[in-house]
Structures are given as C-alpha cells and as structure tokens.
Design an enzyme around this catalytic site. Structure first.
Site, PDB file in Angstrom:
ATOM      1  N   ASN C 118       0.839  -1.251   0.205  1.00 47.94           N
ATOM      2  CA  ASN C 118      -0.049  -0.022  -0.063  1.00 47.94           C
ATOM      3  C   ASN C 118       0.899   1.337  -0.050  1.00 47.94           C
ATOM      4  OD1 ASN C 118      -2.513  -1.414   0.241  1.00 47.94           O
ATOM      5  ND2 ASN C 118      -2.090  -1.880   2.422  1.00 47.94           N
ATOM      6  N   ARG C 232      18.203   8.941  -9.165  1.00 41.13           N
ATOM      7  CA  ARG C 232      17.351   9.214 -10.357  1.00 41.13           C
ATOM      8  C   ARG C 232      18.192   9.248 -11.689  1.00 41.13           C
ATOM      9  NH1 ARG C 232      12.701  11.639  -7.040  1.00 41.13           N
ATOM     10  NH2 ARG C 232      14.097  13.544  -7.374  1.00 41.13           N
ATOM     11  N   GLY C 329      11.583  -5.301 -37.880  1.00 41.99           N
ATOM     12  CA  GLY C 329      10.496  -6.024 -38.539  1.00 41.99           C
ATOM     13  C   GLY C 329      10.307  -7.127 -37.545  1.00 41.99           C
ATOM     14  N   GLU C 353      11.563   3.701  -9.395  1.00 42.11           N
ATOM     15  CA  GLU C 353      12.232   4.735  -8.794  1.00 42.11           C
ATOM     16  C   GLU C 353      11.221   5.979  -8.995  1.00 42.11           C
ATOM     17  OE1 GLU C 353      15.982   3.495  -7.273  1.00 42.11           O
ATOM     18  OE2 GLU C 353      16.137   5.450  -8.219  1.00 42.11           O
ATOM     19  N   THR C 355       7.240   6.672 -10.648  1.00 43.86           N
ATOM     20  CA  THR C 355       6.745   6.643 -11.821  1.00 43.86           C
ATOM     21  C   THR C 355       6.891   7.908 -12.549  1.00 43.86           C
ATOM     22  OG1 THR C 355       4.486   7.436 -11.213  1.00 43.86           O
ATOM     23  CG2 THR C 355       5.040   5.058 -11.343  1.00 43.86           C
TER      24      THR C 355
END
Lengths: 261, 395, 372
Positions: C118, C232, C329, C353, C355
């Site tokens: 959660n 990040r 392809g 990390e 969204t």
C-alpha cells in the site's frame, strides 16, 4: 619469485579482411593489440605472483608504439614494464628475436620463471618461447594448460598434447609457454589503469642490452624471405540458386560426386 | 633498413601496390617507408627503377653448405605408434632427396619401438637412426632435443624436417637454436631452388600472404611441416634400407623436466585434424543447441564437427573443436560451414580443404569467396532438409 | 578510464550472456563479481572506505555502459548502490565503517527497501513498524518488489517508528540477511529486466541491535528523498545506455538487411526513423550528463533536475527501443535478436524509482515554488 612475461604487439586479426578482388589483406583501421596468447601468459604470471609471492615484469621487443601495450600489461597486474626497441632489431626472425630477448633478460638480472604465449598470431611460428629457453639454458615446457602448484622450487603443470596432456614437474628456473585454456585474462581494473598511466616504461636499445649488432635484426637472421606472394585463389566457385528444396537437391548431388570420388 | 634512393625513385607506386603490409606510400612523388615494414623485400624485387635497397649486412653465422648432405625427417613416435605426419614427411623428403641426389634418413626415438623402423623404410627412408631406450619413454624437450642435436652434429644433414605437431613444434625450435640454424614453422610447400637451397613456403599473416623462406648461410635447413598437407607414398614392403640401432650410452638423456603422467583424453571424435569430412558451425547456430543439427549431419556423413572461434569463445562447444588460426588446421575432402561468416581467423584453418560448402544467411559473407558451393539461406531450413535428403539417398 | 573499463566488461561479459540471463531469470552474480574485480563496485564509495570516491557523474558513465548491454544487469548493480546511499548520506561513522568496505570490494551486495503493497508512489502508506524493546529494534511488516531481494547481504529498510508523527515518524535501518525474524517471500516474474531479482522481504518480530538505525530517529523520509534524488540520474542513464544499445542494433541490422535489392538503411523511411532515434538518444544523454554534473556541483538543489532527466531519458528509451523493434520488423519481434528484450526492459524505466507521473508532479511542484 621473479617472473618475466614476454609480450608481443600484433595486428588485430579480427579486423583484417581479405580483399576478394586482389586477394591481399586490407589493413585499413587495423588496431594493434597484445598477442592473445600473451594475454594468457600475463594473466598466469600475475596469478602466480599473487598466489606464491613475487613480481611480474612485462617484456616486449618492438617499435616504440608497443609501449602502449605494455601499459595495458601493467593495468592488468604487471609490476614493471620493459621495452627493447631499436631500429637495428627490424627484420629479425625468431633466431635473432630470441637472441635479443635473451640479452634483455640477462640485462634485467634473469628471472626464476619466464612465461610466453604459445605463439603470436601474426607469425604463428611458436619458436620464440622454446628458442629463448634454449639460449638461457632454462628448463622448458610448451603449451602449458594448467599450473597445479609451485613448491620447493618446482612447478607441477599440465602440458597439452595432440591426444591429451602430460603432467610435468618443471624445476625452476624455467620457461614455459601457455595455451588459452590455462586461464581467463582479467579485464584491466580502474586502479590498474591509473597505475598504468603513471608507470615509467623502461626502454632499452641494442647497446642497452649489450647486444652484438651482427646478431640482430635482418643480418642476424638465418632465415631470409625469398619472396612473398598472394595465395592462389581457389578454383571453381558456384552459388546454388532456387528454392531451398532445389538448392538442397543440387547440393546433395554435388556431395555425392565428392564423396564417391 | 629499407633504403629508398630519391634520385632513382620515380614515384610510380608499384611498391605501394605490392606491399602486403601497407608499409609504403608514395608522398609527393617519392616512396616512403612506414613502421609496419617487415623487410620482406617484395618491393625491392618489383621496383623497375632499382630505387629500393635492403641493407642485408654480412651474415654473422656462416657455415659451408658443402659440408652438409642428406635429407632427414623426424619420425614422431608416441604411445606405441608413429605419427601419420612422419610418413607424409617421407613423401616430400623423397622428392627433396631426389632433387639433391642425396639419401633420405629418418630419426626414430622412444621406448619399445619394436620393428616400427621397418615401416619408415617401406614409406621411403633409406636409413633409419633408431634409439630405443626407457629414458625416452616420455617426451621431454631436453632429452629428445639432445639426441636430435647430437645426431645432426655428427652426421651433418643439409635438411631436417619435422611435423608441426605439439611435439615437433615444442622441441625442434630448441634444436635449431642450439645449431644456430634457421627454422621455418608450419610449412605448406617445400622445394629445392636453383641454387640448391631449400625453398620453404608457409602462410604468413593469417594466411593472407604466402612467404617463401630460405636459409642460404646456415645448415641444416630446418622446417616443421603442417600435418595433412604433404602426401605419403604408398608403402612398398619390398623396399630395402638400413636401420642404425644406436647405443643410448652415447647420448645425454637427462632432462630437468619430468613427466609424471601421460594422459590420453581426446575422444576419437575430436581427431579433427585427420577427419575427411568436417561439419563446422559458427555464430549462425545461435546457441549451443544448434550443434545438435551439426552432430546429426556429421554422424550421417561419418565426419567430425568443428567450430569457429566465436562460438568456442561463447562456450557453445569446447576448444578442441576450434578450427582457425588459434585452433586447429584441417584439410579434409569436404568442409561444410554452417553459419560461419568467414573471418580470416577461421579461413586460415580450413582453406586448403578440397571442397568447401558454405551455408549462410548473409550473401555478402566472406566465406562465399572461398566456397566451392554456396547456399544463401537459413541453416535451420537448409540443414534439416539436407539431412532428410541424405538419409533418403543412402537408403 | 571508467568508460573504458565499463565498456570492456559490457562487451566481454554482459552482452554474450544477456539473452541467457533473460531466459533463465538468473541473477548476474558472475558479472557483478567481474565489475568488482575491475574496481567499479566501489565507484561511488569514498576512498576512506575502500572505494574510488566518484560522484554521480562517474556512476552515470559506468551505468550507461552496463545498460547498453543489459538493463537487468545494470539494475542489479544500481540497486546495490541505492541500498548503500542511505548509509553514505545519513549513516554514522561506525555504520559506514562496517558496511561500506565490503560493498566497495564487491564481497557484499546491498538493496533498498521502501515499497510496500500500500505504499508505492505514496510513501506515507508505509505499514512496516519498528518498536524499540530494550536494546533492540523489533520490525514487523512486509516489503514488496525489492530489487536484489534474496541476493543482497544487507538491506536499507524504512519503517515507522512513531505512527503519530506521519512523515517524520519513519526511520531507516540496516537489516542483515541473517537477522532473526527476517525472511524472503515470493520472487516476482517480470516482463523485463529478468536478470534482476525482485522479491518480497518479510519481517516477523525481526530483532536487530539498536545501533543499526541509519541517521536519527524520524529522519527516514529525508534520507529516502536524498537517496532517490541522487539515484534518479542513474535510472535516467539506464535509459540512455539502453537507447544507445537499441540504436546500435537497429543501424547494424538496417545496413545488412537487403530488401528490394538494397540495404534497408538506404530507404528514407528507415533513415528518418533511425535519425530520430539517434537525435533523441543524444538529447537524453546531454540532459543526463548535465544533471549529473549539476548534482555533483550543487548537492542541495537537485530534485527538479533529477526528475526531469529521469522522465525524459526513460521515455526516450521506450520510444527508441520500440522503434528498434520496428526497424528489425519480424526479426525484431523474435527472441533471436536482442531488441525485443530491450523493449521489454525499457518499460520498467518509466515505472520504478518513482513513476514518470510522480516525477512530473515533482517538476510541477518545483515550478510552482520557483515562480512564487
């Protein structure tokens, strides 16, 4: 244990391509690399020095550019690097090369162990290792694929043969050549590269190794190149065409002719 | 050093075109030499203006060739058998001896040789120097080298040939060094020149060029010869010859290196170098599983599988199966390459095969330049069909 | 130099086995050992703890190379650094001394444990608790989707130490894999980055010594924020490396694939596709490099920049890999070629990390503050 490892700078065969029209090799953009067998020799030297104590000196005979390769050897764990370089060495065959290297080893005060790659990929002679051992009168074995242990001044090792292997006891001082099965060469580490950047590469010329100029290079080489020529192009060449099934049928017919001949 | 006479050089560029090493270029109408020069002399021979010169210098070690006579071959003996290459050496040795008008001798050493010397005579030897001693049971460079060097010094043959096998390539160089003799490795052709010298031809630079080597000033002229290249003569059981049984006491059989054990591991299938049919796979197999198809085809044809360096490096198959510059050299009757692009490194090891079949997706793959028969296609489509069709035919 | 070493490892050790690792979902322990042998495991760790002492920019350079080979491998490497950052940023000297040297030598691996069932983007939903009992903290709860879970030797775990204080009631701890009451749960099966391990961590009356807390009590969220601000750009650069890898494959294929008697790279439709891929990859690289350099120079003001580069580079990676599949392809869709894996791997970069939606929130909020 003082170990000397002999390294040769060679053109990278992976990038050499045959020009199908002229049947000569195109060396455009071909890099120089450390002879692949010598990478294994270096790795084994570094590994043995780490396990049994000792130092590793990387030794090469070649043009000044080979210094870069020697830096690479230091990055992979060699403690010192020595380049024997002189225009007088040019055109040396394996006989003159072993003389030059032997002089260099003597100048460096000898070694307990010398390790060489089995052969260089440009010349493929596999003669420098044994020849060098002969000149220095060292115990010698070729094509070592595994060093089991080093103790009490002897090396227990396996020599690769055409049909298997021999287990050998080699007393030090000795020289052996290695095949690629012996180990997996390491990737140069960050710290190794930093060390290599700073390391001073000792350069020795013909006078520096106390060599007799008559025995060097082309003049000192018993073998002379008589002529160099492009290999004959292969005879008939046929590309099979048509559907896969059709091609296979044609091929089977050709193969039958070959196999029944 | 390669000297260029600026007075004579016309800047025609013939030398540049003829240099296999890219070591000469014509700049401002004048040839210039670069570092890559190996002093092979090709340019000197081709220069019409006579502007190029290689300073040969005076040879340091010189012997009188007239003191040396006879052609020798080293007959390798291991685990109770004479190596097949010994008979091939006798084949070429006969031709060389005939051209020189001399005798052909074989050197046979080992332990428990029985009457193997006779086989050498049947295959063309006039004489056999045989040394049978327990001290030679195992191969050591030192003992074998001492014996051969001792015999050469005593009998002064002009030519000494050995097989380019693990053993030959290991101890022959030391013998040559101790004699001060030149040695040419891995020759694919041998002949006698007009001046009586041995012309030793071998592939150089990964088989891209052939080089003919001579040793005019030293004796003996020594060479190792690639197995499977020369042709053995059919045995003639009526042939007569002399076997010199030597006394071990005359030789120094001491060796610093000791053989503790001699282990035969290579399963029969890896006797690649002797296989008549080879089915080789490369990166196009996509994974180790691809070898299942090759094995099936090889079994069907009674041949051996082989591989390119790329897939050995990738761990799909073991090194003994590798063909190429850093692997084995083969010259079978039929060589089928599946998914091998044809890097120089591989071509060197198989280009003397009689018939080469190449199956590759890429029509521009260099392998097609040397393939006798080429199929551009997906090997996973071609091979299963080929296997089925071969099965149908043989039934 | 870092690039050279990382490049060689990628070419020689990562690329040859990436397809197999993807297929078997096997953790790349061998490769991580190679990385350590080349001294790169401690790239971001200070020299006094046995590392190289590099900054975010150094990490970015190395990880770009790894990601060019395999994002699964690169993620496993990055996840260990993510587990170490809380210790580096907030840990005491003693904790650093104990945990950083074995990480730098590559003997041990770390992981970072924040996410719960959660508590994903909304970290305030954390339910794992830590209660002091004498000289020991007692942890209870379950962490979910923990990268390097089951493989790492220790974990930087955030737990609630004071439920009343909200965001200021969370603290970070080091949990060792041998701690009593700590066990592993379900190992996830994923769309991409299948070489990386993703697993549940279960704390059931897990007792650890009091001194395993990282930083002060209640500083957990601040440590988390500082950590992910720094990490990040590392995630962003995985996008750059991945896009580069996909571009390399696409160009190589387009030069060699013959249709209508010409290599397909000679068709403008293909050329433009490749050109856009190259332009976007280069733009992403420029942004990530700039942000990494900015963070090393200004370590206190980085949230917006680091969110920007994460969003941009991961979106680029998704587009470039998708187009690489398009260039190849039918072959591109098959597992015989590496681009379908690259496309599967790319998706996670837009998700983990934080969204890309959360990252845009960060950028938006920072803009709102700046223009006050």
């Amino acid at each position: 244990m003082k170990i000397i490892v002999c390294l040769k700078q060679v053109p990278d065969a992976k990038n050499v391509r045959l020009d199908p029209k002229t049947n000569t090799m195109s060396r455009e953009g071909v890099k120089s690399i450390m002879n692949p067998f010598d990478e294994h020799a270096l790795e084994e030297a570094v590994r043995l020095a780490a396990e049994y104590g000792g130092s590793v000196t990387a030794l090469s005979m070649g043009p000044p550019q080979a210094g870069e390769m020697l830096r690479g050897a230091v990055a992979c764990g060699a403690d010192a690097a020595v380049l024997v370089s002189d225009r007088a060495f040019a055109g040396a065959d394996t006989w003159a090369t072993t003389y030059t290297l032997a002089r260099a080893v003597i100048t460096l005060g000898g070694a307990d162990l010398i390790i060489c790659g089995k052969q260089a990929i440009d010349g493929d002679t596999a003669q420098v290792g044994p020849g060098l051992a002969g000149r220095l009168d060292l115990a010698y074995a070729s094509c070592i694929k595994k060093v089991q242990e080093v103790k009490d001044g002897v090396i227990i090792a396996q020599r690769m043969m055409d049909d298997g292997y021999d287990e050998l006891e080699i007393p030090l001082p000795a020289l052996f050549t290695v095949v690629k099965e012996i180990n997996e060469p390491r990737i140069a580490s960050l710290k190794g590269k930093m060390k290599a950047k700073k390391v001073e590469i000792k350069v020795l010329d013909a006078a520096g190794i106390g060599a007799d100029p008559k025995l060097l290079g082309l003049a000192g080489s018993p073998t002379k190149v008589d002529k160099v020529f492009a290999p004959e192009a292969r005879g008939e060449r046929t590309m099979l065409t048509g559907t896969v099934a059709g091609q296979v049928t044609q091929l089977v017919e050709k193969l039958e002719a070959v196999l029944n001949a | 050093m390669l000297e260029i006479d600026p007075q004579l050089c016309t800047g025609c560029g013939v030398c540049e075109d003829n240099c296999a090493f890219g070591a000469i270029s014509v700049v401002n109408g004048l040839a210039q030499v670069k570092e890559q020069c190996t002093l092979c002399g090709n340019c000197v021979d081709n220069c019409e203006a006579g502007a190029l010169l290689i300073e040969q210098g005076e040879a340091a070690v010189k012997v009188n060739p007239a003191d040396y006579a006879g052609v020798w071959i080293y007959a390798e003996f291991r685990h109770g058998e004479i190596a097949p290459v010994a008979f091939e050496l006798l084949g070429i040795g006969r031709r060389l001896a005939a051209a020189r008008g001399v005798q052909l001798a074989a050197v046979l050493m080992g332990y428990d040789l029985q009457d193997k010397a006779q086989e050498l005579i049947w295959h063309g030897a006039d004489e056999v120097f045989q040394l049978d001693d327990p001290g030679l049971k195992d191969f050591t460079d030192e003992a074998y080298g001492n014996v051969l060097a001792h015999l050469i010094k005593e009998h002064k043959p002009e030519i000494v040939l050995a097989g380019a096998t693990a053993i030959g390539r290991s101890f022959i160089p030391q013998v040559a060094t101790s004699m001060g003799a030149g040695l040419t490795a891995d020759c694919t052709d041998l002949a006698i020149g007009e001046d009586g010298n041995l012309l030793q031809t071998r592939p150089a630079f990964g088989g891209n060029i052939m080089a003919t080597i001579v040793c005019p000033d030293t004796r003996p002229q020594m060479a190792t010869v690639r197995p499977m290249v020369m042709t053995a003569l059919p045995p003639d059981k009526g042939r007569q010859g002399v076997v010199h049984k030597l006394d071990a006491g005359a030789f120094n059989l001491a060796a610093r290196v000791k053989v503790l054990a001699s282990v035969i591991t290579a399963p029969d299938k890896v006797k690649l170098a002797e296989a008549e049919i080879v089915v080789a796979g490369g990166r196009g197999l996509e994974s180790a599983k691809g070898f299942a198809l090759l094995n099936e085809l090889a079994d069907l044809l009674g041949g051996s599988v082989a591989a390119s360096r790329a897939v050995v490096d990738a761990g799909w198959i073991d090194y003994p199966y590798q063909v190429g510059q850093t692997g084995k050299t083969v010259a079978p009757k039929l060589y089928i390459c599946c998914g091998i692009s044809g890097a120089i490194q591989h071509l060197v090891g198989m280009q003397s095969s009689e018939v080469i079949v190449a199956i590759n997706k890429d029509p521009a793959a260099p392998i097609f330049a040397i393939a006798t028969y080429g199929i551009v296609g997906d090997l996973f489509e071609v091979l299963p069909r080929l296997i089925t069709e071969l099965k149908n035919r043989t039934l | 130099m870092i690039v050279e070493v990382a490049q060689q490892i990628t070419n020689e050790k990562v690329i040859p086995c990436r397809a197999e690792l993807d297929e078997t979902e096997e953790f790349p322990r061998e490769i991580l050992r190679e990385i350590a042998k080349a001294d790169l495991a401690g790239l971001y760790i200070a020299e006094e703890y046995g590392g190289y002492g590099g900054g975010v920019f150094d990490m970015v350079l190395a990880m770009e190379q790894f990601a060019r080979g395999c994002v699964g491998v690169a993620t496993s490497f990055a996840a260990s650094a993510l587990g170490a950052y809380p210790i580096i940023l907030s840990g005491s000297r003693e904790i650093k001394q104990k945990y950083l040297p074995p990480l730098a030598s590559g003997d041990k691996l770390a992981a970072f444990a924040l996410t719960e069932a959660n508590a994903g983007s909304d970290a305030s939903g954390i339910q794992t608790t830590a209660v002091l009992d004498g000289d020991e903290w007692v942890l209870n709860g379950t962490k979910q989707w923990i990268t390097n879970g089951g493989e790492a030797n220790f974990y930087s775990v955030i737990a609630i130490t004071n439920p009343e204080k909200g965001a200021r009631g969370a603290s970070m701890f080091v949990i060792e894999d041998t701690d009593p009451g700590f066990s592993y749960g379900h190992k996830e099966k994923k769309l991409g980055i299948r070489a990386s391990a993703t697993r549940e961590l279960i704390f059931k009356d897990c007792r650890i010594p009091r001194d395993r807390m990282i930083g002060r009590q209640g500083s957990g969220f601040i440590t988390v924020m500082k950590t992910i601000d720094r990490s990040r750009p590392g995630i962003a650069v995985l996008g750059v490396g991945l896009a580069q890898g996909a571009l390399d494959e696409a160009v190589k294929y387009a030069k060699q694939r013959i249709q209508f008697k010409k290599p397909i790279i000679s068709f403008q439709a293909v050329q433009h596709l490749l050109a856009d891929m190259a332009i976007e990859t280069e733009a992403a690289r420029a942004l990530v490099y700039a942000v990494a350099a900015h963070i090393d120079a200004h370590p206190n003001n980085m949230s917006k920049a680091s969110s920007m580069c994460k969003v941009f580079a991961s979106d680029v990676a998704m587009r470039v890999t998708t187009n690489a599949v398009q260039v190849l392809g039918g072959y591109g869709y098959m597992r015989d070629y590496p681009v379908e894996k690259m496309m599967r791997d790319a998706k996670i970069l837009q998700i983990y990390e934080g969204t890309n939606q959360i990252q845009r929130n960060v950028v938006g909020q920072e803009l709102n503050k700046e223009y006050n």
